[in-house]
Design a protein around this motif. Structure first.
Motif, PDB file in Angstrom:
ATOM      1  N   GLU A 119       0.843  -1.193   0.000  1.00  0.00           N
ATOM      2  CA  GLU A 119       0.000   0.000   0.000  1.00  0.00           C
ATOM      3  C   GLU A 119       0.880   1.245   0.000  1.00  0.00           C
ATOM      4  OE1 GLU A 119       1.038   1.518   2.918  1.00  0.00           O
ATOM      5  OE2 GLU A 119      -0.502   1.052   4.354  1.00  0.00           O
ATOM      6  N   PRO A 120       0.317   2.418  -0.357  1.00  0.00           N
ATOM      7  CA  PRO A 120       1.147   3.589  -0.612  1.00  0.00           C
ATOM      8  C   PRO A 120       1.612   4.343   0.623  1.00  0.00           C
ATOM      9  CG  PRO A 120      -1.154   4.108  -1.028  1.00  0.00           C
ATOM     10  CD  PRO A 120      -1.095   2.636  -0.721  1.00  0.00           C
ATOM     11  N   GLY A 121       1.292   3.889   1.825  1.00  0.00           N
ATOM     12  CA  GLY A 121       1.699   4.614   3.022  1.00  0.00           C
ATOM     13  C   GLY A 121       2.868   3.981   3.734  1.00  0.00           C
ATOM     14  N   TYR A 122       2.565   3.339   4.859  1.00  0.00           N
ATOM     15  CA  TYR A 122       3.589   2.795   5.745  1.00  0.00           C
ATOM     16  C   TYR A 122       4.494   1.791   5.045  1.00  0.00           C
ATOM     17  CZ  TYR A 122       5.484   0.226   9.774  1.00  0.00           C
ATOM     18  OH  TYR A 122       6.320  -0.383  10.677  1.00  0.00           O
ATOM     19  N   TYR A 123       3.902   0.854   4.311  1.00  0.00           N
ATOM     20  CA  TYR A 123       4.710  -0.190   3.694  1.00  0.00           C
ATOM     21  C   TYR A 123       5.574   0.346   2.549  1.00  0.00           C
ATOM     22  CZ  TYR A 123       2.205  -3.647   6.460  1.00  0.00           C
ATOM     23  OH  TYR A 123       1.705  -4.362   7.507  1.00  0.00           O
ATOM     24  N   THR A 124       5.107   1.404   1.906  1.00  0.00           N
ATOM     25  CA  THR A 124       5.949   2.021   0.885  1.00  0.00           C
ATOM     26  C   THR A 124       7.179   2.657   1.522  1.00  0.00           C
ATOM     27  OG1 THR A 124       4.104   2.434  -0.620  1.00  0.00           O
ATOM     28  CG2 THR A 124       6.052   3.815  -0.897  1.00  0.00           C
ATOM     29  N   ALA A 125       6.987   3.317   2.666  1.00  0.00           N
ATOM     30  CA  ALA A 125       8.124   3.911   3.373  1.00  0.00           C
ATOM     31  C   ALA A 125       9.144   2.842   3.761  1.00  0.00           C
ATOM     32  CB  ALA A 125       7.636   4.659   4.604  1.00  0.00           C
ATOM     33  N   LEU A 126       8.662   1.698   4.246  1.00  0.00           N
ATOM     34  CA  LEU A 126       9.563   0.606   4.605  1.00  0.00           C
ATOM     35  C   LEU A 126      10.244   0.025   3.369  1.00  0.00           C
ATOM     36  CD1 LEU A 126       7.351  -1.208   7.266  1.00  0.00           C
ATOM     37  CD2 LEU A 126       9.366   0.195   7.696  1.00  0.00           C
ATOM     38  N   SER A 127       9.500  -0.052   2.281  1.00  0.00           N
ATOM     39  CA  SER A 127      10.071  -0.574   1.038  1.00  0.00           C
ATOM     40  C   SER A 127      11.197   0.309   0.518  1.00  0.00           C
ATOM     41  CB  SER A 127       8.983  -0.698  -0.028  1.00  0.00           C
ATOM     42  OG  SER A 127       7.983  -1.617   0.371  1.00  0.00           O
ATOM     43  N   LYS A 128      11.074   1.606   0.724  1.00  0.00           N
ATOM     44  CA  LYS A 128      12.117   2.523   0.266  1.00  0.00           C
ATOM     45  C   LYS A 128      13.421   2.296   1.022  1.00  0.00           C
ATOM     46  CE  LYS A 128       9.069   6.123  -1.536  1.00  0.00           C
ATOM     47  NZ  LYS A 128       8.545   7.502  -1.368  1.00  0.00           N
ATOM     48  N   HIS A 129      13.321   1.850   2.280  1.00  0.00           N
ATOM     49  CA  HIS A 129      14.542   1.487   3.001  1.00  0.00           C
ATOM     50  C   HIS A 129      15.222   0.304   2.314  1.00  0.00           C
ATOM     51  CE1 HIS A 129      13.967   4.302   6.189  1.00  0.00           C
ATOM     52  NE2 HIS A 129      12.856   3.743   6.635  1.00  0.00           N
ATOM     53  N   ILE A 130      14.431  -0.658   1.883  1.00  0.00           N
ATOM     54  CA  ILE A 130      15.004  -1.824   1.198  1.00  0.00           C
ATOM     55  C   ILE A 130      15.686  -1.390  -0.094  1.00  0.00           C
ATOM     56  CG2 ILE A 130      14.442  -4.005   0.033  1.00  0.00           C
ATOM     57  CD1 ILE A 130      12.227  -4.388   2.112  1.00  0.00           C
TER      58      ILE A 130
ATOM     59  N   ALA B 191      20.689  -2.535  -8.260  1.00  0.00           N
ATOM     60  CA  ALA B 191      19.550  -1.743  -8.736  1.00  0.00           C
ATOM     61  C   ALA B 191      18.261  -2.510  -8.477  1.00  0.00           C
ATOM     62  CB  ALA B 191      19.693  -1.452 -10.215  1.00  0.00           C
ATOM     63  N   SER B 192      17.232  -1.795  -8.032  1.00  0.00           N
ATOM     64  CA  SER B 192      15.934  -2.431  -7.797  1.00  0.00           C
ATOM     65  C   SER B 192      14.837  -1.477  -8.232  1.00  0.00           C
ATOM     66  CB  SER B 192      15.769  -2.800  -6.320  1.00  0.00           C
ATOM     67  OG  SER B 192      15.856  -1.654  -5.501  1.00  0.00           O
ATOM     68  N   ALA B 193      13.661  -2.047  -8.496  1.00  0.00           N
ATOM     69  CA  ALA B 193      12.515  -1.245  -8.926  1.00  0.00           C
ATOM     70  C   ALA B 193      11.415  -1.341  -7.883  1.00  0.00           C
ATOM     71  CB  ALA B 193      12.004  -1.739 -10.272  1.00  0.00           C
ATOM     72  N   LEU B 194      10.905  -0.200  -7.434  1.00  0.00           N
ATOM     73  CA  LEU B 194       9.798  -0.162  -6.487  1.00  0.00           C
ATOM     74  C   LEU B 194       8.499  -0.358  -7.248  1.00  0.00           C
ATOM     75  CD1 LEU B 194       9.237   0.298  -3.456  1.00  0.00           C
ATOM     76  CD2 LEU B 194       8.942   2.725  -3.967  1.00  0.00           C
ATOM     77  N   ALA B 195       7.694  -1.321  -6.796  1.00  0.00           N
ATOM     78  CA  ALA B 195       6.470  -1.677  -7.520  1.00  0.00           C
ATOM     79  C   ALA B 195       5.282  -1.732  -6.569  1.00  0.00           C
ATOM     80  CB  ALA B 195       6.654  -3.028  -8.205  1.00  0.00           C
ATOM     81  N   THR B 196       4.105  -1.901  -7.140  1.00  0.00           N
ATOM     82  CA  THR B 196       2.866  -2.042  -6.383  1.00  0.00           C
ATOM     83  C   THR B 196       2.150  -3.291  -6.875  1.00  0.00           C
ATOM     84  OG1 THR B 196       1.542  -0.802  -7.980  1.00  0.00           O
ATOM     85  CG2 THR B 196       2.678   0.477  -6.267  1.00  0.00           C
TER      86      THR B 196
ATOM     87  N   ALA C 257      12.218 -10.983  -5.722  1.00  0.00           N
ATOM     88  CA  ALA C 257      11.206  -9.974  -5.415  1.00  0.00           C
ATOM     89  C   ALA C 257      10.969  -9.925  -3.912  1.00  0.00           C
ATOM     90  CB  ALA C 257       9.897 -10.277  -6.138  1.00  0.00           C
ATOM     91  N   PHE C 258      11.017  -8.731  -3.348  1.00  0.00           N
ATOM     92  CA  PHE C 258      10.722  -8.506  -1.939  1.00  0.00           C
ATOM     93  C   PHE C 258       9.265  -8.075  -1.815  1.00  0.00           C
ATOM     94  CE2 PHE C 258      15.252  -7.889  -2.446  1.00  0.00           C
ATOM     95  CZ  PHE C 258      15.806  -8.471  -1.310  1.00  0.00           C
ATOM     96  N   LEU C 259       8.487  -8.781  -1.011  1.00  0.00           N
ATOM     97  CA  LEU C 259       7.074  -8.462  -0.806  1.00  0.00           C
ATOM     98  C   LEU C 259       6.909  -7.873   0.587  1.00  0.00           C
ATOM     99  CD1 LEU C 259       5.305 -11.663  -2.251  1.00  0.00           C
ATOM    100  CD2 LEU C 259       6.091  -9.612  -3.472  1.00  0.00           C
ATOM    101  N   VAL C 260       6.502  -6.628   0.662  1.00  0.00           N
ATOM    102  CA  VAL C 260       6.423  -5.916   1.939  1.00  0.00           C
ATOM    103  C   VAL C 260       4.960  -5.682   2.302  1.00  0.00           C
ATOM    104  CG1 VAL C 260       7.169  -3.890   3.222  1.00  0.00           C
ATOM    105  CG2 VAL C 260       8.595  -4.777   1.377  1.00  0.00           C
ATOM    106  N   GLY C 261       4.514  -6.319   3.391  1.00  0.00           N
ATOM    107  CA  GLY C 261       3.141  -6.136   3.861  1.00  0.00           C
ATOM    108  C   GLY C 261       2.109  -6.818   2.988  1.00  0.00           C
ATOM    109  N   CYS C 262       2.475  -7.903   2.336  1.00  0.00           N
ATOM    110  CA  CYS C 262       1.550  -8.626   1.449  1.00  0.00           C
ATOM    111  C   CYS C 262       0.689  -9.556   2.295  1.00  0.00           C
ATOM    112  CB  CYS C 262       2.361  -9.402   0.413  1.00  0.00           C
ATOM    113  SG  CYS C 262       1.367 -10.115  -0.904  1.00  0.00           S
ATOM    114  N   ASP C 263      -0.337  -8.983   2.927  1.00  0.00           N
ATOM    115  CA  ASP C 263      -1.090  -9.713   3.939  1.00  0.00           C
ATOM    116  C   ASP C 263      -2.325 -10.414   3.391  1.00  0.00           C
ATOM    117  OD1 ASP C 263      -0.776 -10.392   6.604  1.00  0.00           O
ATOM    118  OD2 ASP C 263      -2.287  -8.952   7.273  1.00  0.00           O
ATOM    119  N   ASP C 264      -2.866  -9.896   2.310  1.00  0.00           N
ATOM    120  CA  ASP C 264      -4.094 -10.485   1.774  1.00  0.00           C
ATOM    121  C   ASP C 264      -4.088 -10.404   0.246  1.00  0.00           C
ATOM    122  OD1 ASP C 264      -6.595 -11.663   1.689  1.00  0.00           O
ATOM    123  OD2 ASP C 264      -7.656  -9.759   1.948  1.00  0.00           O
TER     124      ASP C 264
END
Length: 540
Positions: free
Chosen positions: A30-41, A51-56, A70-77
């Motif tokens: 999602e575009p809030g909290y998990y995006t912020a955490l993904s940017k750290h990755i 090099a990595s690409a940030l995706a949704t 592929a790193f999946l951040v907050g993929c809960d449902d």
């Protein structure tokens, strides 16, 4: 920030002209909290030259088309379409790194069984990840990180193994899995946060990538880069000289020191690192880590005891000045019950579109009196060397009157009456002056002119040298004011992440522009391990 924009711009350019897409994707749910955490990755990977690409989820198929990992951040449902895409990706040999998921479908695909959400039973229950394995090559023996919640999981029989388990702050193994490896990749029961051993987290992500795509990362190349960087930084550090009377301050955002429960150890480290001043976060509109009868006592106080008392006792005789850091008009750390009390009192600000915020109204006299009582209480009960006021401003999204700055200046003047010299009154302020006057009602230059504060501490968080210098030029323009400005340097701030070399360079610039010292944000493992050892070699 400019570097990040450049990286993303280059990725878009290469994609547009048919160059290969990055082999590593980072998918934020999602575009809030998990995006912020993904940017750290993304940032950690970038530091490893990956090099990595940030995706949704909406771009999942396209993002995974050429990715090996592929790193999946907050993929809960994940929905059915997402699950089909992920299953197809795994069948093609792609590997997933899943963070903090309770999805049974995703767990089944990965060969993992989810056990559900769990909050910590006691402070520091999950403070370190201890690795049982030495693969992939480059995996650290342990990584420090304090997590307060987990989505627990175990490998399915014959499908995987536990790579790392959690230990508490005393070193006792809790038995809870931290990392699991399976045929389809890796699973973490929490998320990698920007605290603790950031350098080891970056190395571990490099190791995971190298196991899947050896052409992208190798431990040998990593060690060579590290050795060169350490040697160059050490040479720079040793070439510096300390300056007598300079102020060397550190912000402690946690309010518990670097080693919760052991303030003497924190103070010893700071003294050995030639730190002169500690801004320790002890309270705010919605909490207090000390024995307050004005502010609501925090969970930290209930579980860990009076942090201000413990800090002052440890600092006695050390030569380090302790400043109680208070978050003034910010109630974001208040409990829901306390926020409801503030709402009923009519204290909470509304945003420009009429929504209730978690910030308090500086124009409300009762709000100001409430905060002033807290300041008076600290002065009466604790022998602090200073009071450090933060969020002495309006919420940037709030509706506010035309004379908004007058209410903030009035509060600072009233606080000065409570904090008699020689006790310092300092304020954390926005560096961009005078735009901060219109933006948030913070006329800190006027506070200096009126001699209301001993030091203003502008948060000049910048990675760009030119941006940082622009702040310093402005601060140094008025020589009488310059003597009262401590420069805030964002070592591990959201706006900037600095290496030891960058910190030394910024401290040198502060000195060049004739300012009396600096404050480093924030007291964490990165500062402890990667910054302070170099500063005490010379410049501090």
């Amino acid at each position: 920030m400019k570097k990040s924009l450049l990286v993303f711009g280059l990725l878009a350019f290469f994609s547009a002209f048919g160059a290969p897409a990055p082999k590593v994707a980072v998918v934020a749910q999602e575009p809030g909290y998990y995006t912020a955490l993904s940017k750290h990755i993304v940032r950690w990977l970038g530091g490893q030259k990956i090099a990595s690409a940030l995706a949704t989820p909406a771009t999942l198929g396209k993002s995974l088309a050429n990715a090996k990992l592929a790193f999946l951040v907050g993929c809960d449902d994940p929905g059915e379409s997402e699950m089909r895409t992920l299953a197809d990706y795994c069948r093609r040999g792609g590997k997933l790194v899943v963070f903090y998921s309770a999805s049974p479908k995703l767990a089944a695909l990965m060969g993992v069984k989810v056990l559900g959400y769990k909050a910590a039973d006691y402070p520091g229950q999950w403070s370190r990840m201890d690795f049982r394995v030495t693969f992939p090559e480059g995996t650290p023996a342990a990584i420090r990180q304090t997590s307060t919640v987990l989505k627990r999981a175990v490998p399915l029989k014959g499908k995987g193994r536990i790579m790392a388990t959690w230990s508490d702050r005393t070193g006792r193994n809790t038995g809870d899995a931290a990392w699991i490896s399976t045929a389809h990749g890796y699973w973490m029961t929490h998320i990698l946060t920007a605290d603790g051993d950031e350098d080891l987290k970056a190395r571990f992500l490099g190791a995971l990538t190298g196991a899947v795509a050896p052409e992208l990362w190798s431990y040998a190349a990593y060690k060579a880069r590290q050795a060169k960087e350490v040697a160059e930084t050490r040479r720079l550090a040793l070439a510096q000289k300390p300056r007598a009377g300079e102020i060397h301050a550190v912000w402690d955002h946690s309010g518990c020191g670097l080693y919760p429960g052991d303030w003497p150890r924190t103070i010893r480290l700071l003294k050995e690192s030639h730190v002169t001043d500690l801004f320790v976060n002890m309270g705010g509109a919605g909490f207090a880590h000390y024995a307050s009868d004005v502010l609501p006592r925090s969970k930290t106080f209930d579980q860990e005891g009076d942090q201000l008392k413990a800090c002052l006792a440890a600092a006695k005789g050390s030569g380090i000045r302790v400043h109680a850091w208070l978050l003034c008009f910010n109630a974001t750390r208040a409990t829901p019950a306390r926020l409801e009390i503030f709402r009923k009192k009519g204290w909470r600000l509304k945003t420009a579109d009429g929504k209730l915020s978690e910030y308090l109204d500086p124009s409300n006299e009762e709000v100001r009196k409430y905060l002033l009582r807290a300041i008076s209480e600290i002065r009466g009960r604790y022998a602090v060397q200073g009071i450090h006021l933060d969020f002495v401003r309006w919420y940037e999204r709030s509706a506010r009157p035309a004379n908004a700055a007058l209410y903030i200046s009035k509060f600072v003047a009233e606080a000065r009456l409570m904090v008699r010299r020689p006790v310092w009154l300092t304020t954390a302020v926005l560096g961009k002056y005078p735009s901060c006057v219109a933006a948030v009602g913070q006329d800190w230059d006027a506070w200096l002119r009126a001699n209301l504060v001993d030091y203003a501490v502008p948060m000049d968080y910048a990675e760009s040298t030119s941006q940082f210098v622009s702040y310093l030029r402005q601060h140094a323009a008025n020589r009488s004011h310059a003597r009262k400005i401590l420069v805030g340097i964002g070592v591990t701030a959201n706006e900037s992440r600095l290496s030891a070399r960058q910190v030394i360079e910024q401290l040198s610039l502060v000195r060049r522009y004739g300012l009396p010292g600096a404050a480093l944000f924030d007291l964490d493992t990165t500062l402890e391990k990667n910054i302070l050892p170099y500063l005490k070699m010379g410049i501090w």
